[in-house]
Structure formats: C-alpha cells, structure tokens
Write a protein that holds these residues in place. Structure first.
Motif, PDB file in Angstrom:
ATOM      1  N   GLY A 101      48.784  36.327  19.798  1.00 45.57           N
ATOM      2  CA  GLY A 101      48.704  35.659  18.632  1.00 45.57           C
ATOM      3  C   GLY A 101      50.451  35.590  18.553  1.00 45.57           C
ATOM      4  O   GLY A 101      50.869  35.547  17.141  1.00 45.57           O
ATOM      5  N   ALA A 104      52.631  38.210  13.829  1.00 43.20           N
ATOM      6  CA  ALA A 104      51.988  37.066  12.736  1.00 43.20           C
ATOM      7  C   ALA A 104      52.878  37.662  11.265  1.00 43.20           C
ATOM      8  O   ALA A 104      52.214  36.694  10.327  1.00 43.20           O
ATOM      9  N   TYR A 139      49.597  33.226  13.488  1.00 47.45           N
ATOM     10  CA  TYR A 139      49.712  33.183  14.985  1.00 47.45           C
ATOM     11  C   TYR A 139      49.526  32.144  16.259  1.00 47.45           C
ATOM     12  O   TYR A 139      49.693  31.087  15.448  1.00 47.45           O
ATOM     13  N   ASP A 140      49.698  32.547  16.876  1.00 50.72           N
ATOM     14  CA  ASP A 140      49.460  31.232  17.864  1.00 50.72           C
ATOM     15  C   ASP A 140      48.217  30.458  18.228  1.00 50.72           C
ATOM     16  O   ASP A 140      47.019  31.217  17.341  1.00 50.72           O
ATOM     17  N   TRP A 143      45.771  31.758  20.518  1.00 44.53           N
ATOM     18  CA  TRP A 143      45.256  33.715  20.592  1.00 44.53           C
ATOM     19  C   TRP A 143      44.096  33.422  20.207  1.00 44.53           C
ATOM     20  O   TRP A 143      42.931  33.556  20.265  1.00 44.53           O
ATOM     21  N   ARG A 146      41.974  33.400  17.338  1.00 40.67           N
ATOM     22  CA  ARG A 146      42.016  31.682  17.043  1.00 40.67           C
ATOM     23  C   ARG A 146      40.932  31.731  15.352  1.00 40.67           C
ATOM     24  O   ARG A 146      40.612  30.240  14.868  1.00 40.67           O
ATOM     25  N   THR A 150      43.986  30.746  12.026  1.00 44.42           N
ATOM     26  CA  THR A 150      45.626  31.007  12.836  1.00 44.42           C
ATOM     27  C   THR A 150      46.667  31.039  12.197  1.00 44.42           C
ATOM     28  O   THR A 150      48.173  31.495  11.915  1.00 44.42           O
TER      29      THR A 150
END
Length: 438
Positions: A101, A104, A139-140, A143, A146, A150
């Motif tokens: 991720g 964050a 987050y990515d 990740w 998710r 996210t």
C-alpha cells in the motif's frame, strides 16, 4: 455482498474523522485548533488564554483579552502509515498479491480563525472557525487490504459563536454554540466473485475470480450531514501566579445522508447505486488545565483531558432497499495528559516545550481498521513566540508524535478477507499562528 459493502462504507465514511487531514489526537480527534499551543504539546489548553483561539478550548478565557482580538493560523501535518504484511488472507480464497500500500499518510493543512471582542468590562463575545475531527488515508489500489479500504477523506467546518462573562476579578464563565458540517468520500475494492454468486446459476467464489479474470469492482460512498452542539468553561485565578481552567464540549449527533455506488461490474453489467443514511454520536470532551507562573521568566503548564469515545459502541446503517446492518466498533473512553513550560527570554522572545501521552480508543488489533491505524502516542514539542509589538505576535511550533506500533488482525467481515500485520507509524507537525489586538 452489496449489503455488506453499503453498511461498511456508510459507517466508516461517517465516523472515521473529519477535517482536511489525518488522525492527530486520539482516534480521529483534532486538538490542533491553533498553532500557538503546538510548542507546548497543547498543555494548559483551557488555562492559557493568550489569544482568541481560547474560544475553542475555553470560551471563558476571552475575559483575559481586552479590546478586539484576531488570531489565525495553519498547521502543516504529515503522518506516515507504512504497512507490513504478516499473513493477510483474501475473501473466499481470492489471491491478494504482495503490495503493502505504500505510505497511507497524506500531507495536509489544518487552518483556524478566531475573533473576540470586549463589549464592556465584564462581557466578551467571539467567533471561532476550525475542524475538531479529521482523517485521511490513501493506499495503492492493488494493495493487500484493498477490500477494506483504498482511499478515505473527510472534511468538516465548525462554527463556534461564544460569549464570556467576568463574574469577579478571579472568576470568569464562558459558553458557545457549535454548528458542524461534514462531507465524506470513501473508496475500496469489492471482489466480483461475491456478486457472481448472487446471480442465477452463479458459481462458487473460488472459481468466480478465475472465470471473471479481474475480480475487483470499485466501491465508493459519499455522504454529507451537519450537527449542533455546545461548549462551556470556567477560568479561575486561584492566586496571582496560578490559574485553573475547566471546559467541556458536548457530544454531537450527526444525521448523514448520501449515496453508495458500485462500478466496474463484470460481464458488462450496469453500475449500481443506492441511498445510504446513518445517525452517529461523536464524543464529548472535558479538559482540566493549570497555568502557573513560577517566576518572571518561567511558566509551567499541565493538562488532563477525557474523551467519551464509548459513545460509539456500534453504528446502525440504513441502506434502504439494500437492508440494514450494525457495525461493531467497541471504542473505549480515553485520557490525554500533557506537561509544558514557557521561558521568557526577553520582552520579544518566548520559548516553549511540551510532552504528552494520548490514548487510542481502538480496543485491540481485531477492531483496528485500515482506515484508522491508530495507537497510543507520545508527543514531543518545541516552539517559539516573537512579539512584533505590544499588540502583534507570531507563534511557530513543531511536534513529533511517536506511535506505539499498531498491530492489526481485522477479520470482522469474511467478504473483505483478513488484514494481518503491523504499521510503522509517526506524525510530524509544523504550525504558524498570527495574533493581533486592536
């Protein structure tokens, strides 16, 4: 699956904090309603009353501000939340990948503005504008967690008209009315396998992800609401050198409404949306503060505060045609203690320092959400005040917040899988406050 998504999204979008920033005090509370107290780790909040920002912490403090006073500032806040995986598992056997991720935490600015006016020797009125709650995490999109979250962002504005009355040379009372506006935008991924299982002739979850190829749909909730509350306080000059402040901010009940949406559905199915609403009671807070002038050079500050987070045992979500569901939170009441000191180097220069300990309301790893990777924290702060003239000052403060390593083992919903691991977490803050007396 849709029912679970709406319940989760509506719940967290409402209660996971407000403000254009991330979590900085316990839970999602923002005590950074001025930058002048940052250098003391906000010790002595309800007793200092050295500029108009006392409206938020203790409106009775306006009695110490002759004439017309204006104070405004901004705090730059950079949290860091880096996740390390330790056995997370996807829903229904879905593969999660290996992405953790990234960071964050999101860089943010938290502004404030205050005005107080002495109507006559005994009465003062004022207005404060700020954001008492706040959160943002991002987050990515691929990740491991998710399906939990996210991206999460909430903004609020709090308007706080206030009045103070000087009962005697030693005692002042104050009170204020609060109106808060909240808007929330929350996003997460939703596994398509669960949707296929709901279709006529649907297949088992374990096979659905393989057949559909891309199992993730895009879930989003947007909600808005407002609430009314009040605050009150007293300021008592015990001796010429010692001042005590006591203040209270009421809980605030939000009725929030909005929509949830689900996009990127498999097999070309159209996007889905539904109305969502919830009622939530954000916590009340009490502060007891002491300011003591040790001598002409040194001032000592102390603070203890309580926040009634147990007002959030659960959230009950009404999702209209998608049903109702209750989300367990298990929050506990928290305490915060702070100590600070000011050193008067000269008429123009004042140096500040402070330390505090702040509890988290999250009861344990099983209820720790990815949107709020909160834990107990220790503040270390320094600051400086420069007086341009007898009427104008500037305060600059810096704080570093050390967070006890937040562990997470959240398996509260099988449709989202289990996030297991820990966070490397810390927060840095820099603030500037300008104050002027006319």
């Amino acid at each position: 699956m849709q029912k679970g998504w709406v319940s989760f999204a509506a719940a967290w979008a409402i209660f996971l904090g407000v403000g254009p920033s991330a979590v900085y005090a316990s839970g999602f509370q923002l005590i950074e309603q001025n930058a002048s107290g940052l250098g003391n780790a906000y010790a002595g909040l309800a007793a200092v009353a050295d500029n108009a920002s006392t409206i938020f912490y203790n409106p009775a403090g306006m009695s110490r501000l002759p004439g017309l006073n204006v104070s405004g500032g901004v705090t730059l806040i950079k949290p860091a939340f880096r996740f390390s995986n330790d056995g997370s598992r996807g829903p229904a056997g879905l593969a999660l990948g290996s992405g953790t991720g990234g960071d964050a935490g999101s860089l943010a600015l938290l502004p404030n503005t205050y005005v107080s006016w002495q109507v006559n020797p005994d009465w003062h009125v004022g207005l404060g504008i700020g954001a008492p709650f706040g959160l943002k995490t991002e987050y990515d999109e691929t990740w491991i967690g998710r399906y939990h979250s996210t991206e999460f962002g909430i903004e609020t504005v709090n308007l706080n008209p206030s009045v103070a009355y000087r009962v005697s040379d030693s005692l002042s009372l104050g009170a204020g009315l609060n109106w808060q506006y909240l808007s929330a935008d929350y996003q997460r991924k939703v596994p398509a396998a669960g949707l296929v299982q709901q279709l006529p002739g649907g297949m088992a979850n374990a096979l659905a992800a393989t057949v559909l190829g891309s199992p993730d749909m895009d879930g989003r909730v947007k909600l808005k609401g407002d609430a009314w509350g009040w605050n009150a306080g007293l300021l008592y000059q015990m001796t010429p050198a010692t001042r005590v402040g006591l203040s209270y901010r009421s809980a605030m009940r939000y009725d929030a409404t909005g929509t949830t949406s689900l996009k990127n559905l498999p097999l070309g199915m159209p996007a889905r949306s539904a109305d969502a609403s919830t009622t939530v009671k954000l916590p009340d807070t009490a502060i007891l503060s002491v300011a003591h002038d040790l001598n002409k050079k040194w001032q000592l500050l102390a603070d203890v505060s309580w926040t009634g987070w147990s007002s959030l045992p659960s959230l009950d979500i009404d999702s209209g045609s998608l049903g109702q569901e209750s989300l367990k939170l298990g929050f506990r009441d928290t305490w915060r203690v702070a100590l600070g000191a000011n050193y008067r180097h000269s008429q123009k220069w004042l140096f500040k320092a402070g330390v505090s300990y702040d509890q988290t309301p999250v009861p344990g790893s099983g209820l720790r959400p990815t949107s709020l990777p909160d834990s107990d924290r220790i503040w270390l702060s320094v600051g400086v005040q420069y007086k341009f003239t007898e009427q104008s000052t500037i305060d600059i403060g810096y704080a570093h917040i050390f967070m006890r390593k937040p562990y997470i083992d959240n398996n509260s919903d099988a449709a989202k899988g289990t996030v297991t691991g820990s966070y490397a977490a810390a927060i840095d803050m820099v603030g500037v406050q300008l104050s002027h007396r006319f």
